[in-house]
Write a protein that holds these residues in place. Structure first.
Motif: not given
Length: 447
Positions: A20-42
């Motif tokens: 069994r497995w589950c990916l809690d995060l990320p999901n399709d309901e939460v916004d992320v910024t360019i800083a999240d993607l490229t600097e801080h990490g998701v």
């Protein structure tokens, strides 16, 4: 700042060793910024349980690059709920993972390495809050915007009877307003990008569209400027590849067309802009910046002139309710032009400010506030809206103060105070008599 979401799709797989497995995060309901993607990490968070005797390692794969997560987070809830066992001494108690990862590509995969064999479990795409439609040769267009541009172009959305009535009312009242004030007037509708460069668009235009219906409602001799053919035949590409708006040269074409409709001579306009220089520069635009990674294209950008040198008032609002005042003593017409405009007006400032010595811009998308006209008493009047907005008719009874009041009431106190302070500071720097009165349109009671 652009925001994004992840579009996640579960993939089919067969592996008896992955229990069994589950990916809690990320999901399709939460916004992320360019800083999240490229600097801080998701943040990636979840859990994974192998069958007895097997080994598993969760991973995120970007092309051929794997980042493996260590299962080192206690997940007592999983042991109790999924396996129905006590978690206190369970060997799989630390089946969870939680870690930030930099996203480098627009597509990635979440999966598991099971006994050394990688298996993709989820395919993910980075998408903007508004989807971007990919046309031919790298051209980008609006997709699921609130005005439903695609449905307008394909004829799925036409004008309701109420909207038609609204347009008739608008045409009648704007003509009357101009006549009563002896003020040359023109309505400029910025064509949709797909109407000018339809060969780049992935859909076929319907025989009758909403903009066709608006044009069909025009009274005789109404001063409408809808420069589709002028923009299509422009010497330099008139729309930006990765933006919804016209290019700087397209803005020049539109500015000249509306100025001619107001009675400014073609020869004067030609002489004013004959020596303008344009330089190619990579630009992302409002569509390219929504993509991840960001998509840019070479655009011919105006060099050697900027209206900002002649900006003497800016009330600091974003979009509706914004007021800008430009004062350029070297303009070819030493008169005041009042513009009730929209987003397409901004790139016109480099040209309008050289045509009219004073340009007052109010962001209303073509709606008219007569109290502002009474205050300014302009020599020329322009209403400007965008073709994709025409499924709702602009108004002639617009109340600028009400718009400001509503927007200010929704702002944090510090932002309201910053707008008022910056606006007042700018207004004091100008000698134009009406600027003080324009500043008073800011409802101080909301501060």
């Amino acid at each position: 700042m652009s925001t994004y979401r992840f579009k996640l799709q579960a993939l089919q797989y067969q592996c008896s060793k992955l229990l069994r497995w589950c990916l809690d995060l990320p999901n399709d309901e939460v916004d992320v910024t360019i800083a999240d993607l490229t600097e801080h990490g998701v943040w990636f968070q979840g859990w994974m349980l192998p069958a007895e005797g097997a080994s598993v390692r969760p991973f995120i794969r970007q092309s051929d690059s794997y980042h493996f997560f260590e299962r080192a987070v206690n997940r007592d809830d999983v042991i109790q709920a999924v396996l129905g066992d006590s978690s206190s001494h369970h060997p799989e108690r630390q089946c969870g993972f939680r870690e930030q990862v930099i996203i480098e590509q627009g597509e990635w995969y979440f999966g598991a390495e099971v006994d050394g064999l990688p298996i993709d479990l989820i395919a993910a795409q980075v998408v903007g809050v508004f989807n971007v439609l990919h046309g031919k040769d790298g051209w980008l267009f609006l997709d699921n915007d609130t005005n439903r541009s695609v449905d307008q172009f394909t004829g799925k959305i036409l004008l309701t009877e109420d909207v038609k009535s609204g347009w008739k009312h608008y045409f009648k009242n704007t003509a009357l307003i101009a006549e009563q004030r002896k003020c040359p007037f023109a309505l400029l509708i910025a064509p949709a990008k797909e109407s000018v460069y339809s060969e780049k668009y992935p859909f076929v235009k319907a025989d009758i569209t909403a903009i066709d219906e608006v044009l069909g409602l025009l009274p005789p001799n109404y001063p409408l400027v809808y420069p589709v053919e002028l923009l299509r035949r422009a010497a330099i590409r008139s729309f930006r590849i990765t933006d919804t708006h016209w290019s700087p040269y397209g803005a020049c074409v539109a500015s000249c067309a509306v100025a001619e409709a107001l009675g400014v001579g073609t020869k004067k306009l030609t002489q004013m802009f004959a020596n303008d220089a344009y330089r190619l520069r990579k630009s992302g635009g409002d569509l390219g910046n929504k993509l991840f990674p960001r998509q840019a294209a070479e655009e011919a950008m105006l060099v050697g002139f900027s209206y900002r040198k002649f900006l003497c008032y800016d009330n600091g609002f974003e979009n509706f309710g914004r007021i800008l005042v430009l004062h350029h003593p070297g303009a070819i017409v030493q008169k005041v032009c009042l513009v009730f405009g929209s987003s397409s007006s901004y790139s016109m400032f480099d040209y309008l400010s050289r045509i009219f010595s004073e340009v007052i811009f109010i962001h209303t998308a073509g709606s008219i506030d007569e109290s502002v006209i009474e205050l300014i008493k302009p020599d020329y009047l322009i209403a400007q809206t965008n073709a994709r907005f025409i499924v709702k008719a602009p108004e002639t009874g617009y109340q600028l103060r009400n718009t400001m009041q509503e927007k200010l009431s929704q702002m944090p106190v510090d932002k309201r105070q910053a707008i008022y302070k910056a606006s007042k500071s700018t207004s004091n720097a100008s000698q134009l008599a009406y600027i003080k009165d324009l500043h008073e349109y800011l409802p101080t009671a909301a501060l």
